[in-house]
Scaffold this motif. Structure first.
Motif, PDB file in Angstrom:
ATOM      1  N   GLU A  70      -2.401  86.424  -4.916  1.00 35.46           N
ATOM      2  CA  GLU A  70      -2.977  87.158  -6.044  1.00 35.46           C
ATOM      3  C   GLU A  70      -4.496  87.021  -6.090  1.00 35.46           C
ATOM      4  O   GLU A  70      -5.193  87.914  -6.607  1.00 35.46           O
ATOM      5  CB  GLU A  70      -2.369  86.647  -7.357  1.00 35.46           C
ATOM      6  CG  GLU A  70      -2.747  87.475  -8.572  1.00 35.46           C
ATOM      7  CD  GLU A  70      -2.084  86.971  -9.835  1.00 35.46           C
ATOM      8  OE1 GLU A  70      -2.327  87.577 -10.908  1.00 35.46           O
ATOM      9  OE2 GLU A  70      -1.334  85.980  -9.775  1.00 35.46           O
ATOM     10  N   SER A  71      -5.024  85.935  -5.538  1.00 33.43           N
ATOM     11  CA  SER A  71      -6.460  85.683  -5.624  1.00 33.43           C
ATOM     12  C   SER A  71      -7.264  86.460  -4.589  1.00 33.43           C
ATOM     13  O   SER A  71      -8.439  86.764  -4.813  1.00 33.43           O
ATOM     14  CB  SER A  71      -6.743  84.186  -5.462  1.00 33.43           C
ATOM     15  OG  SER A  71      -6.228  83.454  -6.551  1.00 33.43           O
ATOM     16  N   LYS A  72      -6.671  86.776  -3.459  1.00 29.07           N
ATOM     17  CA  LYS A  72      -7.433  87.361  -2.357  1.00 29.07           C
ATOM     18  C   LYS A  72      -8.138  88.660  -2.736  1.00 29.07           C
ATOM     19  O   LYS A  72      -9.329  88.826  -2.422  1.00 29.07           O
ATOM     20  CB  LYS A  72      -6.537  87.568  -1.135  1.00 29.07           C
ATOM     21  CG  LYS A  72      -7.333  88.033   0.093  1.00 29.07           C
ATOM     22  CD  LYS A  72      -6.471  88.142   1.341  1.00 29.07           C
ATOM     23  CE  LYS A  72      -7.305  88.618   2.533  1.00 29.07           C
ATOM     24  NZ  LYS A  72      -6.486  88.773   3.748  1.00 29.07           N
ATOM     25  N   PRO A  73      -7.485  89.627  -3.398  1.00 25.30           N
ATOM     26  CA  PRO A  73      -8.209  90.863  -3.762  1.00 25.30           C
ATOM     27  C   PRO A  73      -9.411  90.608  -4.664  1.00 25.30           C
ATOM     28  O   PRO A  73     -10.436  91.296  -4.555  1.00 25.30           O
ATOM     29  CB  PRO A  73      -7.148  91.699  -4.481  1.00 25.30           C
ATOM     30  CG  PRO A  73      -5.845  91.168  -4.006  1.00 25.30           C
ATOM     31  CD  PRO A  73      -6.067  89.700  -3.786  1.00 25.30           C
ATOM     32  N   TYR A  74      -9.312  89.618  -5.536  1.00 32.04           N
ATOM     33  CA  TYR A  74     -10.443  89.299  -6.407  1.00 32.04           C
ATOM     34  C   TYR A  74     -11.595  88.691  -5.607  1.00 32.04           C
ATOM     35  O   TYR A  74     -12.770  88.997  -5.859  1.00 32.04           O
ATOM     36  CB  TYR A  74      -9.997  88.335  -7.512  1.00 32.04           C
ATOM     37  CG  TYR A  74      -9.102  88.969  -8.538  1.00 32.04           C
ATOM     38  CD1 TYR A  74      -9.633  89.747  -9.569  1.00 32.04           C
ATOM     39  CD2 TYR A  74      -7.723  88.802  -8.483  1.00 32.04           C
ATOM     40  CE1 TYR A  74      -8.816  90.337 -10.518  1.00 32.04           C
ATOM     41  CE2 TYR A  74      -6.891  89.390  -9.425  1.00 32.04           C
ATOM     42  CZ  TYR A  74      -7.439  90.158 -10.445  1.00 32.04           C
ATOM     43  OH  TYR A  74      -6.623  90.750 -11.370  1.00 32.04           O
ATOM     44  N   PRO A 121     -14.296  89.119 -12.814  1.00 34.33           N
ATOM     45  CA  PRO A 121     -12.867  89.463 -12.840  1.00 34.33           C
ATOM     46  C   PRO A 121     -12.118  88.584 -11.841  1.00 34.33           C
ATOM     47  O   PRO A 121     -12.535  88.444 -10.692  1.00 34.33           O
ATOM     48  CB  PRO A 121     -12.853  90.934 -12.405  1.00 34.33           C
ATOM     49  CG  PRO A 121     -14.238  91.440 -12.659  1.00 34.33           C
ATOM     50  CD  PRO A 121     -15.136  90.267 -12.428  1.00 34.33           C
ATOM     51  N   THR A 122     -11.003  88.002 -12.267  1.00 33.88           N
ATOM     52  CA  THR A 122     -10.393  87.005 -11.402  1.00 33.88           C
ATOM     53  C   THR A 122      -8.910  86.831 -11.678  1.00 33.88           C
ATOM     54  O   THR A 122      -8.376  87.317 -12.677  1.00 33.88           O
ATOM     55  CB  THR A 122     -11.135  85.664 -11.573  1.00 33.88           C
ATOM     56  OG1 THR A 122     -10.691  84.765 -10.589  1.00 33.88           O
ATOM     57  CG2 THR A 122     -10.902  85.067 -12.944  1.00 33.88           C
ATOM     58  N   SER A 123      -8.250  86.111 -10.787  1.00 34.81           N
ATOM     59  CA  SER A 123      -6.836  85.777 -10.935  1.00 34.81           C
ATOM     60  C   SER A 123      -6.705  84.544 -11.829  1.00 34.81           C
ATOM     61  O   SER A 123      -7.684  83.811 -12.049  1.00 34.81           O
ATOM     62  CB  SER A 123      -6.234  85.478  -9.569  1.00 34.81           C
ATOM     63  OG  SER A 123      -6.799  84.288  -9.029  1.00 34.81           O
ATOM     64  N   PRO A 124      -5.512  84.267 -12.341  1.00 35.74           N
ATOM     65  CA  PRO A 124      -5.323  83.054 -13.151  1.00 35.74           C
ATOM     66  C   PRO A 124      -5.713  81.777 -12.406  1.00 35.74           C
ATOM     67  O   PRO A 124      -6.329  80.881 -12.987  1.00 35.74           O
ATOM     68  CB  PRO A 124      -3.827  83.074 -13.474  1.00 35.74           C
ATOM     69  CG  PRO A 124      -3.469  84.529 -13.459  1.00 35.74           C
ATOM     70  CD  PRO A 124      -4.302  85.126 -12.359  1.00 35.74           C
TER      71      PRO A 124
END
Length: 244
Positions: A70-74, A121-124
């Motif tokens: 989930e973090s990679k696109p951010y 903008p970021t993942s949890p």
């Protein structure tokens, strides 16, 4: 992120530093070039940072960011934004045929007092990761302490493992001085999170400012996975730039 804009009169991309060193395992002489990052190498930079920063940096290792899909696109979006701001630095190994191999990245960005990492903008998981450094940064406001309106900060410095131990991190940090002089940025600071990066900062002429124990951050943010971190402290180092 920030509203700071690079002066269009400063050539882009610029080469800020060149470095020559002997291989640790042979008589080969390596030639390195430190320059502005450009958008055409963004995919290589993303791969490099995932492999050598997010897998190795002590806090990121605790959070296991490298395995969080989930973090990679951010991360990709954030890196694209700062490369488009024309602030990050990259180190190339120059081969005998003139080709270049990316071996180092410093994700630097120019920030003003109103800018904040909390706006990204970021993942949890990345939000929790960033909160570690937001907590450490509460101790000192660099803009107020040094009376400046812009500061070159960094969100990751990573060297290809094959070329570690050759002084490349130190040389990249030295290149930040030349970058700041040209762009009229009077101060550069970074939270250095490992013993290796802290040693590189010292060799590059940075000055120690403040230390924060991860154990103290863990007391304030007990839900974060900091209990087994390999390095005990993050250190804030700075370098003032003579713009005369």
């Amino acid at each position: 992120m920030g509203k700071w804009k690079r002066d269009p009169k400063v050539p882009y991309p610029s080469v800020w530093r060149e470095y020559q060193v002997k291989s640790k395992t042979s008589d080969e002489i390596y030639n390195f070039q430190i320059q502005d990052a450009t958008i055409d190498i963004l995919p290589d930079m993303i791969d490099h940072m995932l492999k050598y920063y997010w897998a190795d940096e002590p806090v990121a290792e605790c959070f296991d960011v490298i395995n969080d899909a989930e973090s990679k696109p951010y991360l990709e979006g954030f890196y694209s934004e700062i490369v488009n701001a024309k602030t990050p630095l990259v180190c190339f190994k120059i081969e005998n045929d003139g080709s270049k191999q990316l071996v180092g990245c410093n994700m630097t960005l120019a920030m003003e007092p109103e800018d904040s990492y909390s706006d990204i903008p970021t993942s949890p998981l990345l939000k929790d990761y960033i909160s570690v450094f937001l907590e450490a940064d509460k101790k000192i406001n660099e803009f107020e302490k040094f009376g400046v309106s812009v500061c070159l900060k960094a969100v990751g410095l990573a060297i290809n493992r094959k070329y570690r131990g050759l002084g490349l991190a130190t040389e990249i940090l030295k290149a930040r001085t030349e970058f700041c002089k040209a762009l009229k940025i009077p101060l550069t600071t970074t939270q250095f999170t490992s013993g290796g990066s802290q040693a590189a900062a010292r060799k590059a002429g940075f000055i120690f400012l403040e230390e924060t124990k991860y154990a103290d951050i863990h007391k304030v943010l007990p839900h974060l996975p900091l209990a087994n971190i390999k390095h005990p402290v993050t250190q804030l180092w700075y370098k003032t730039i003579d713009l005369n």
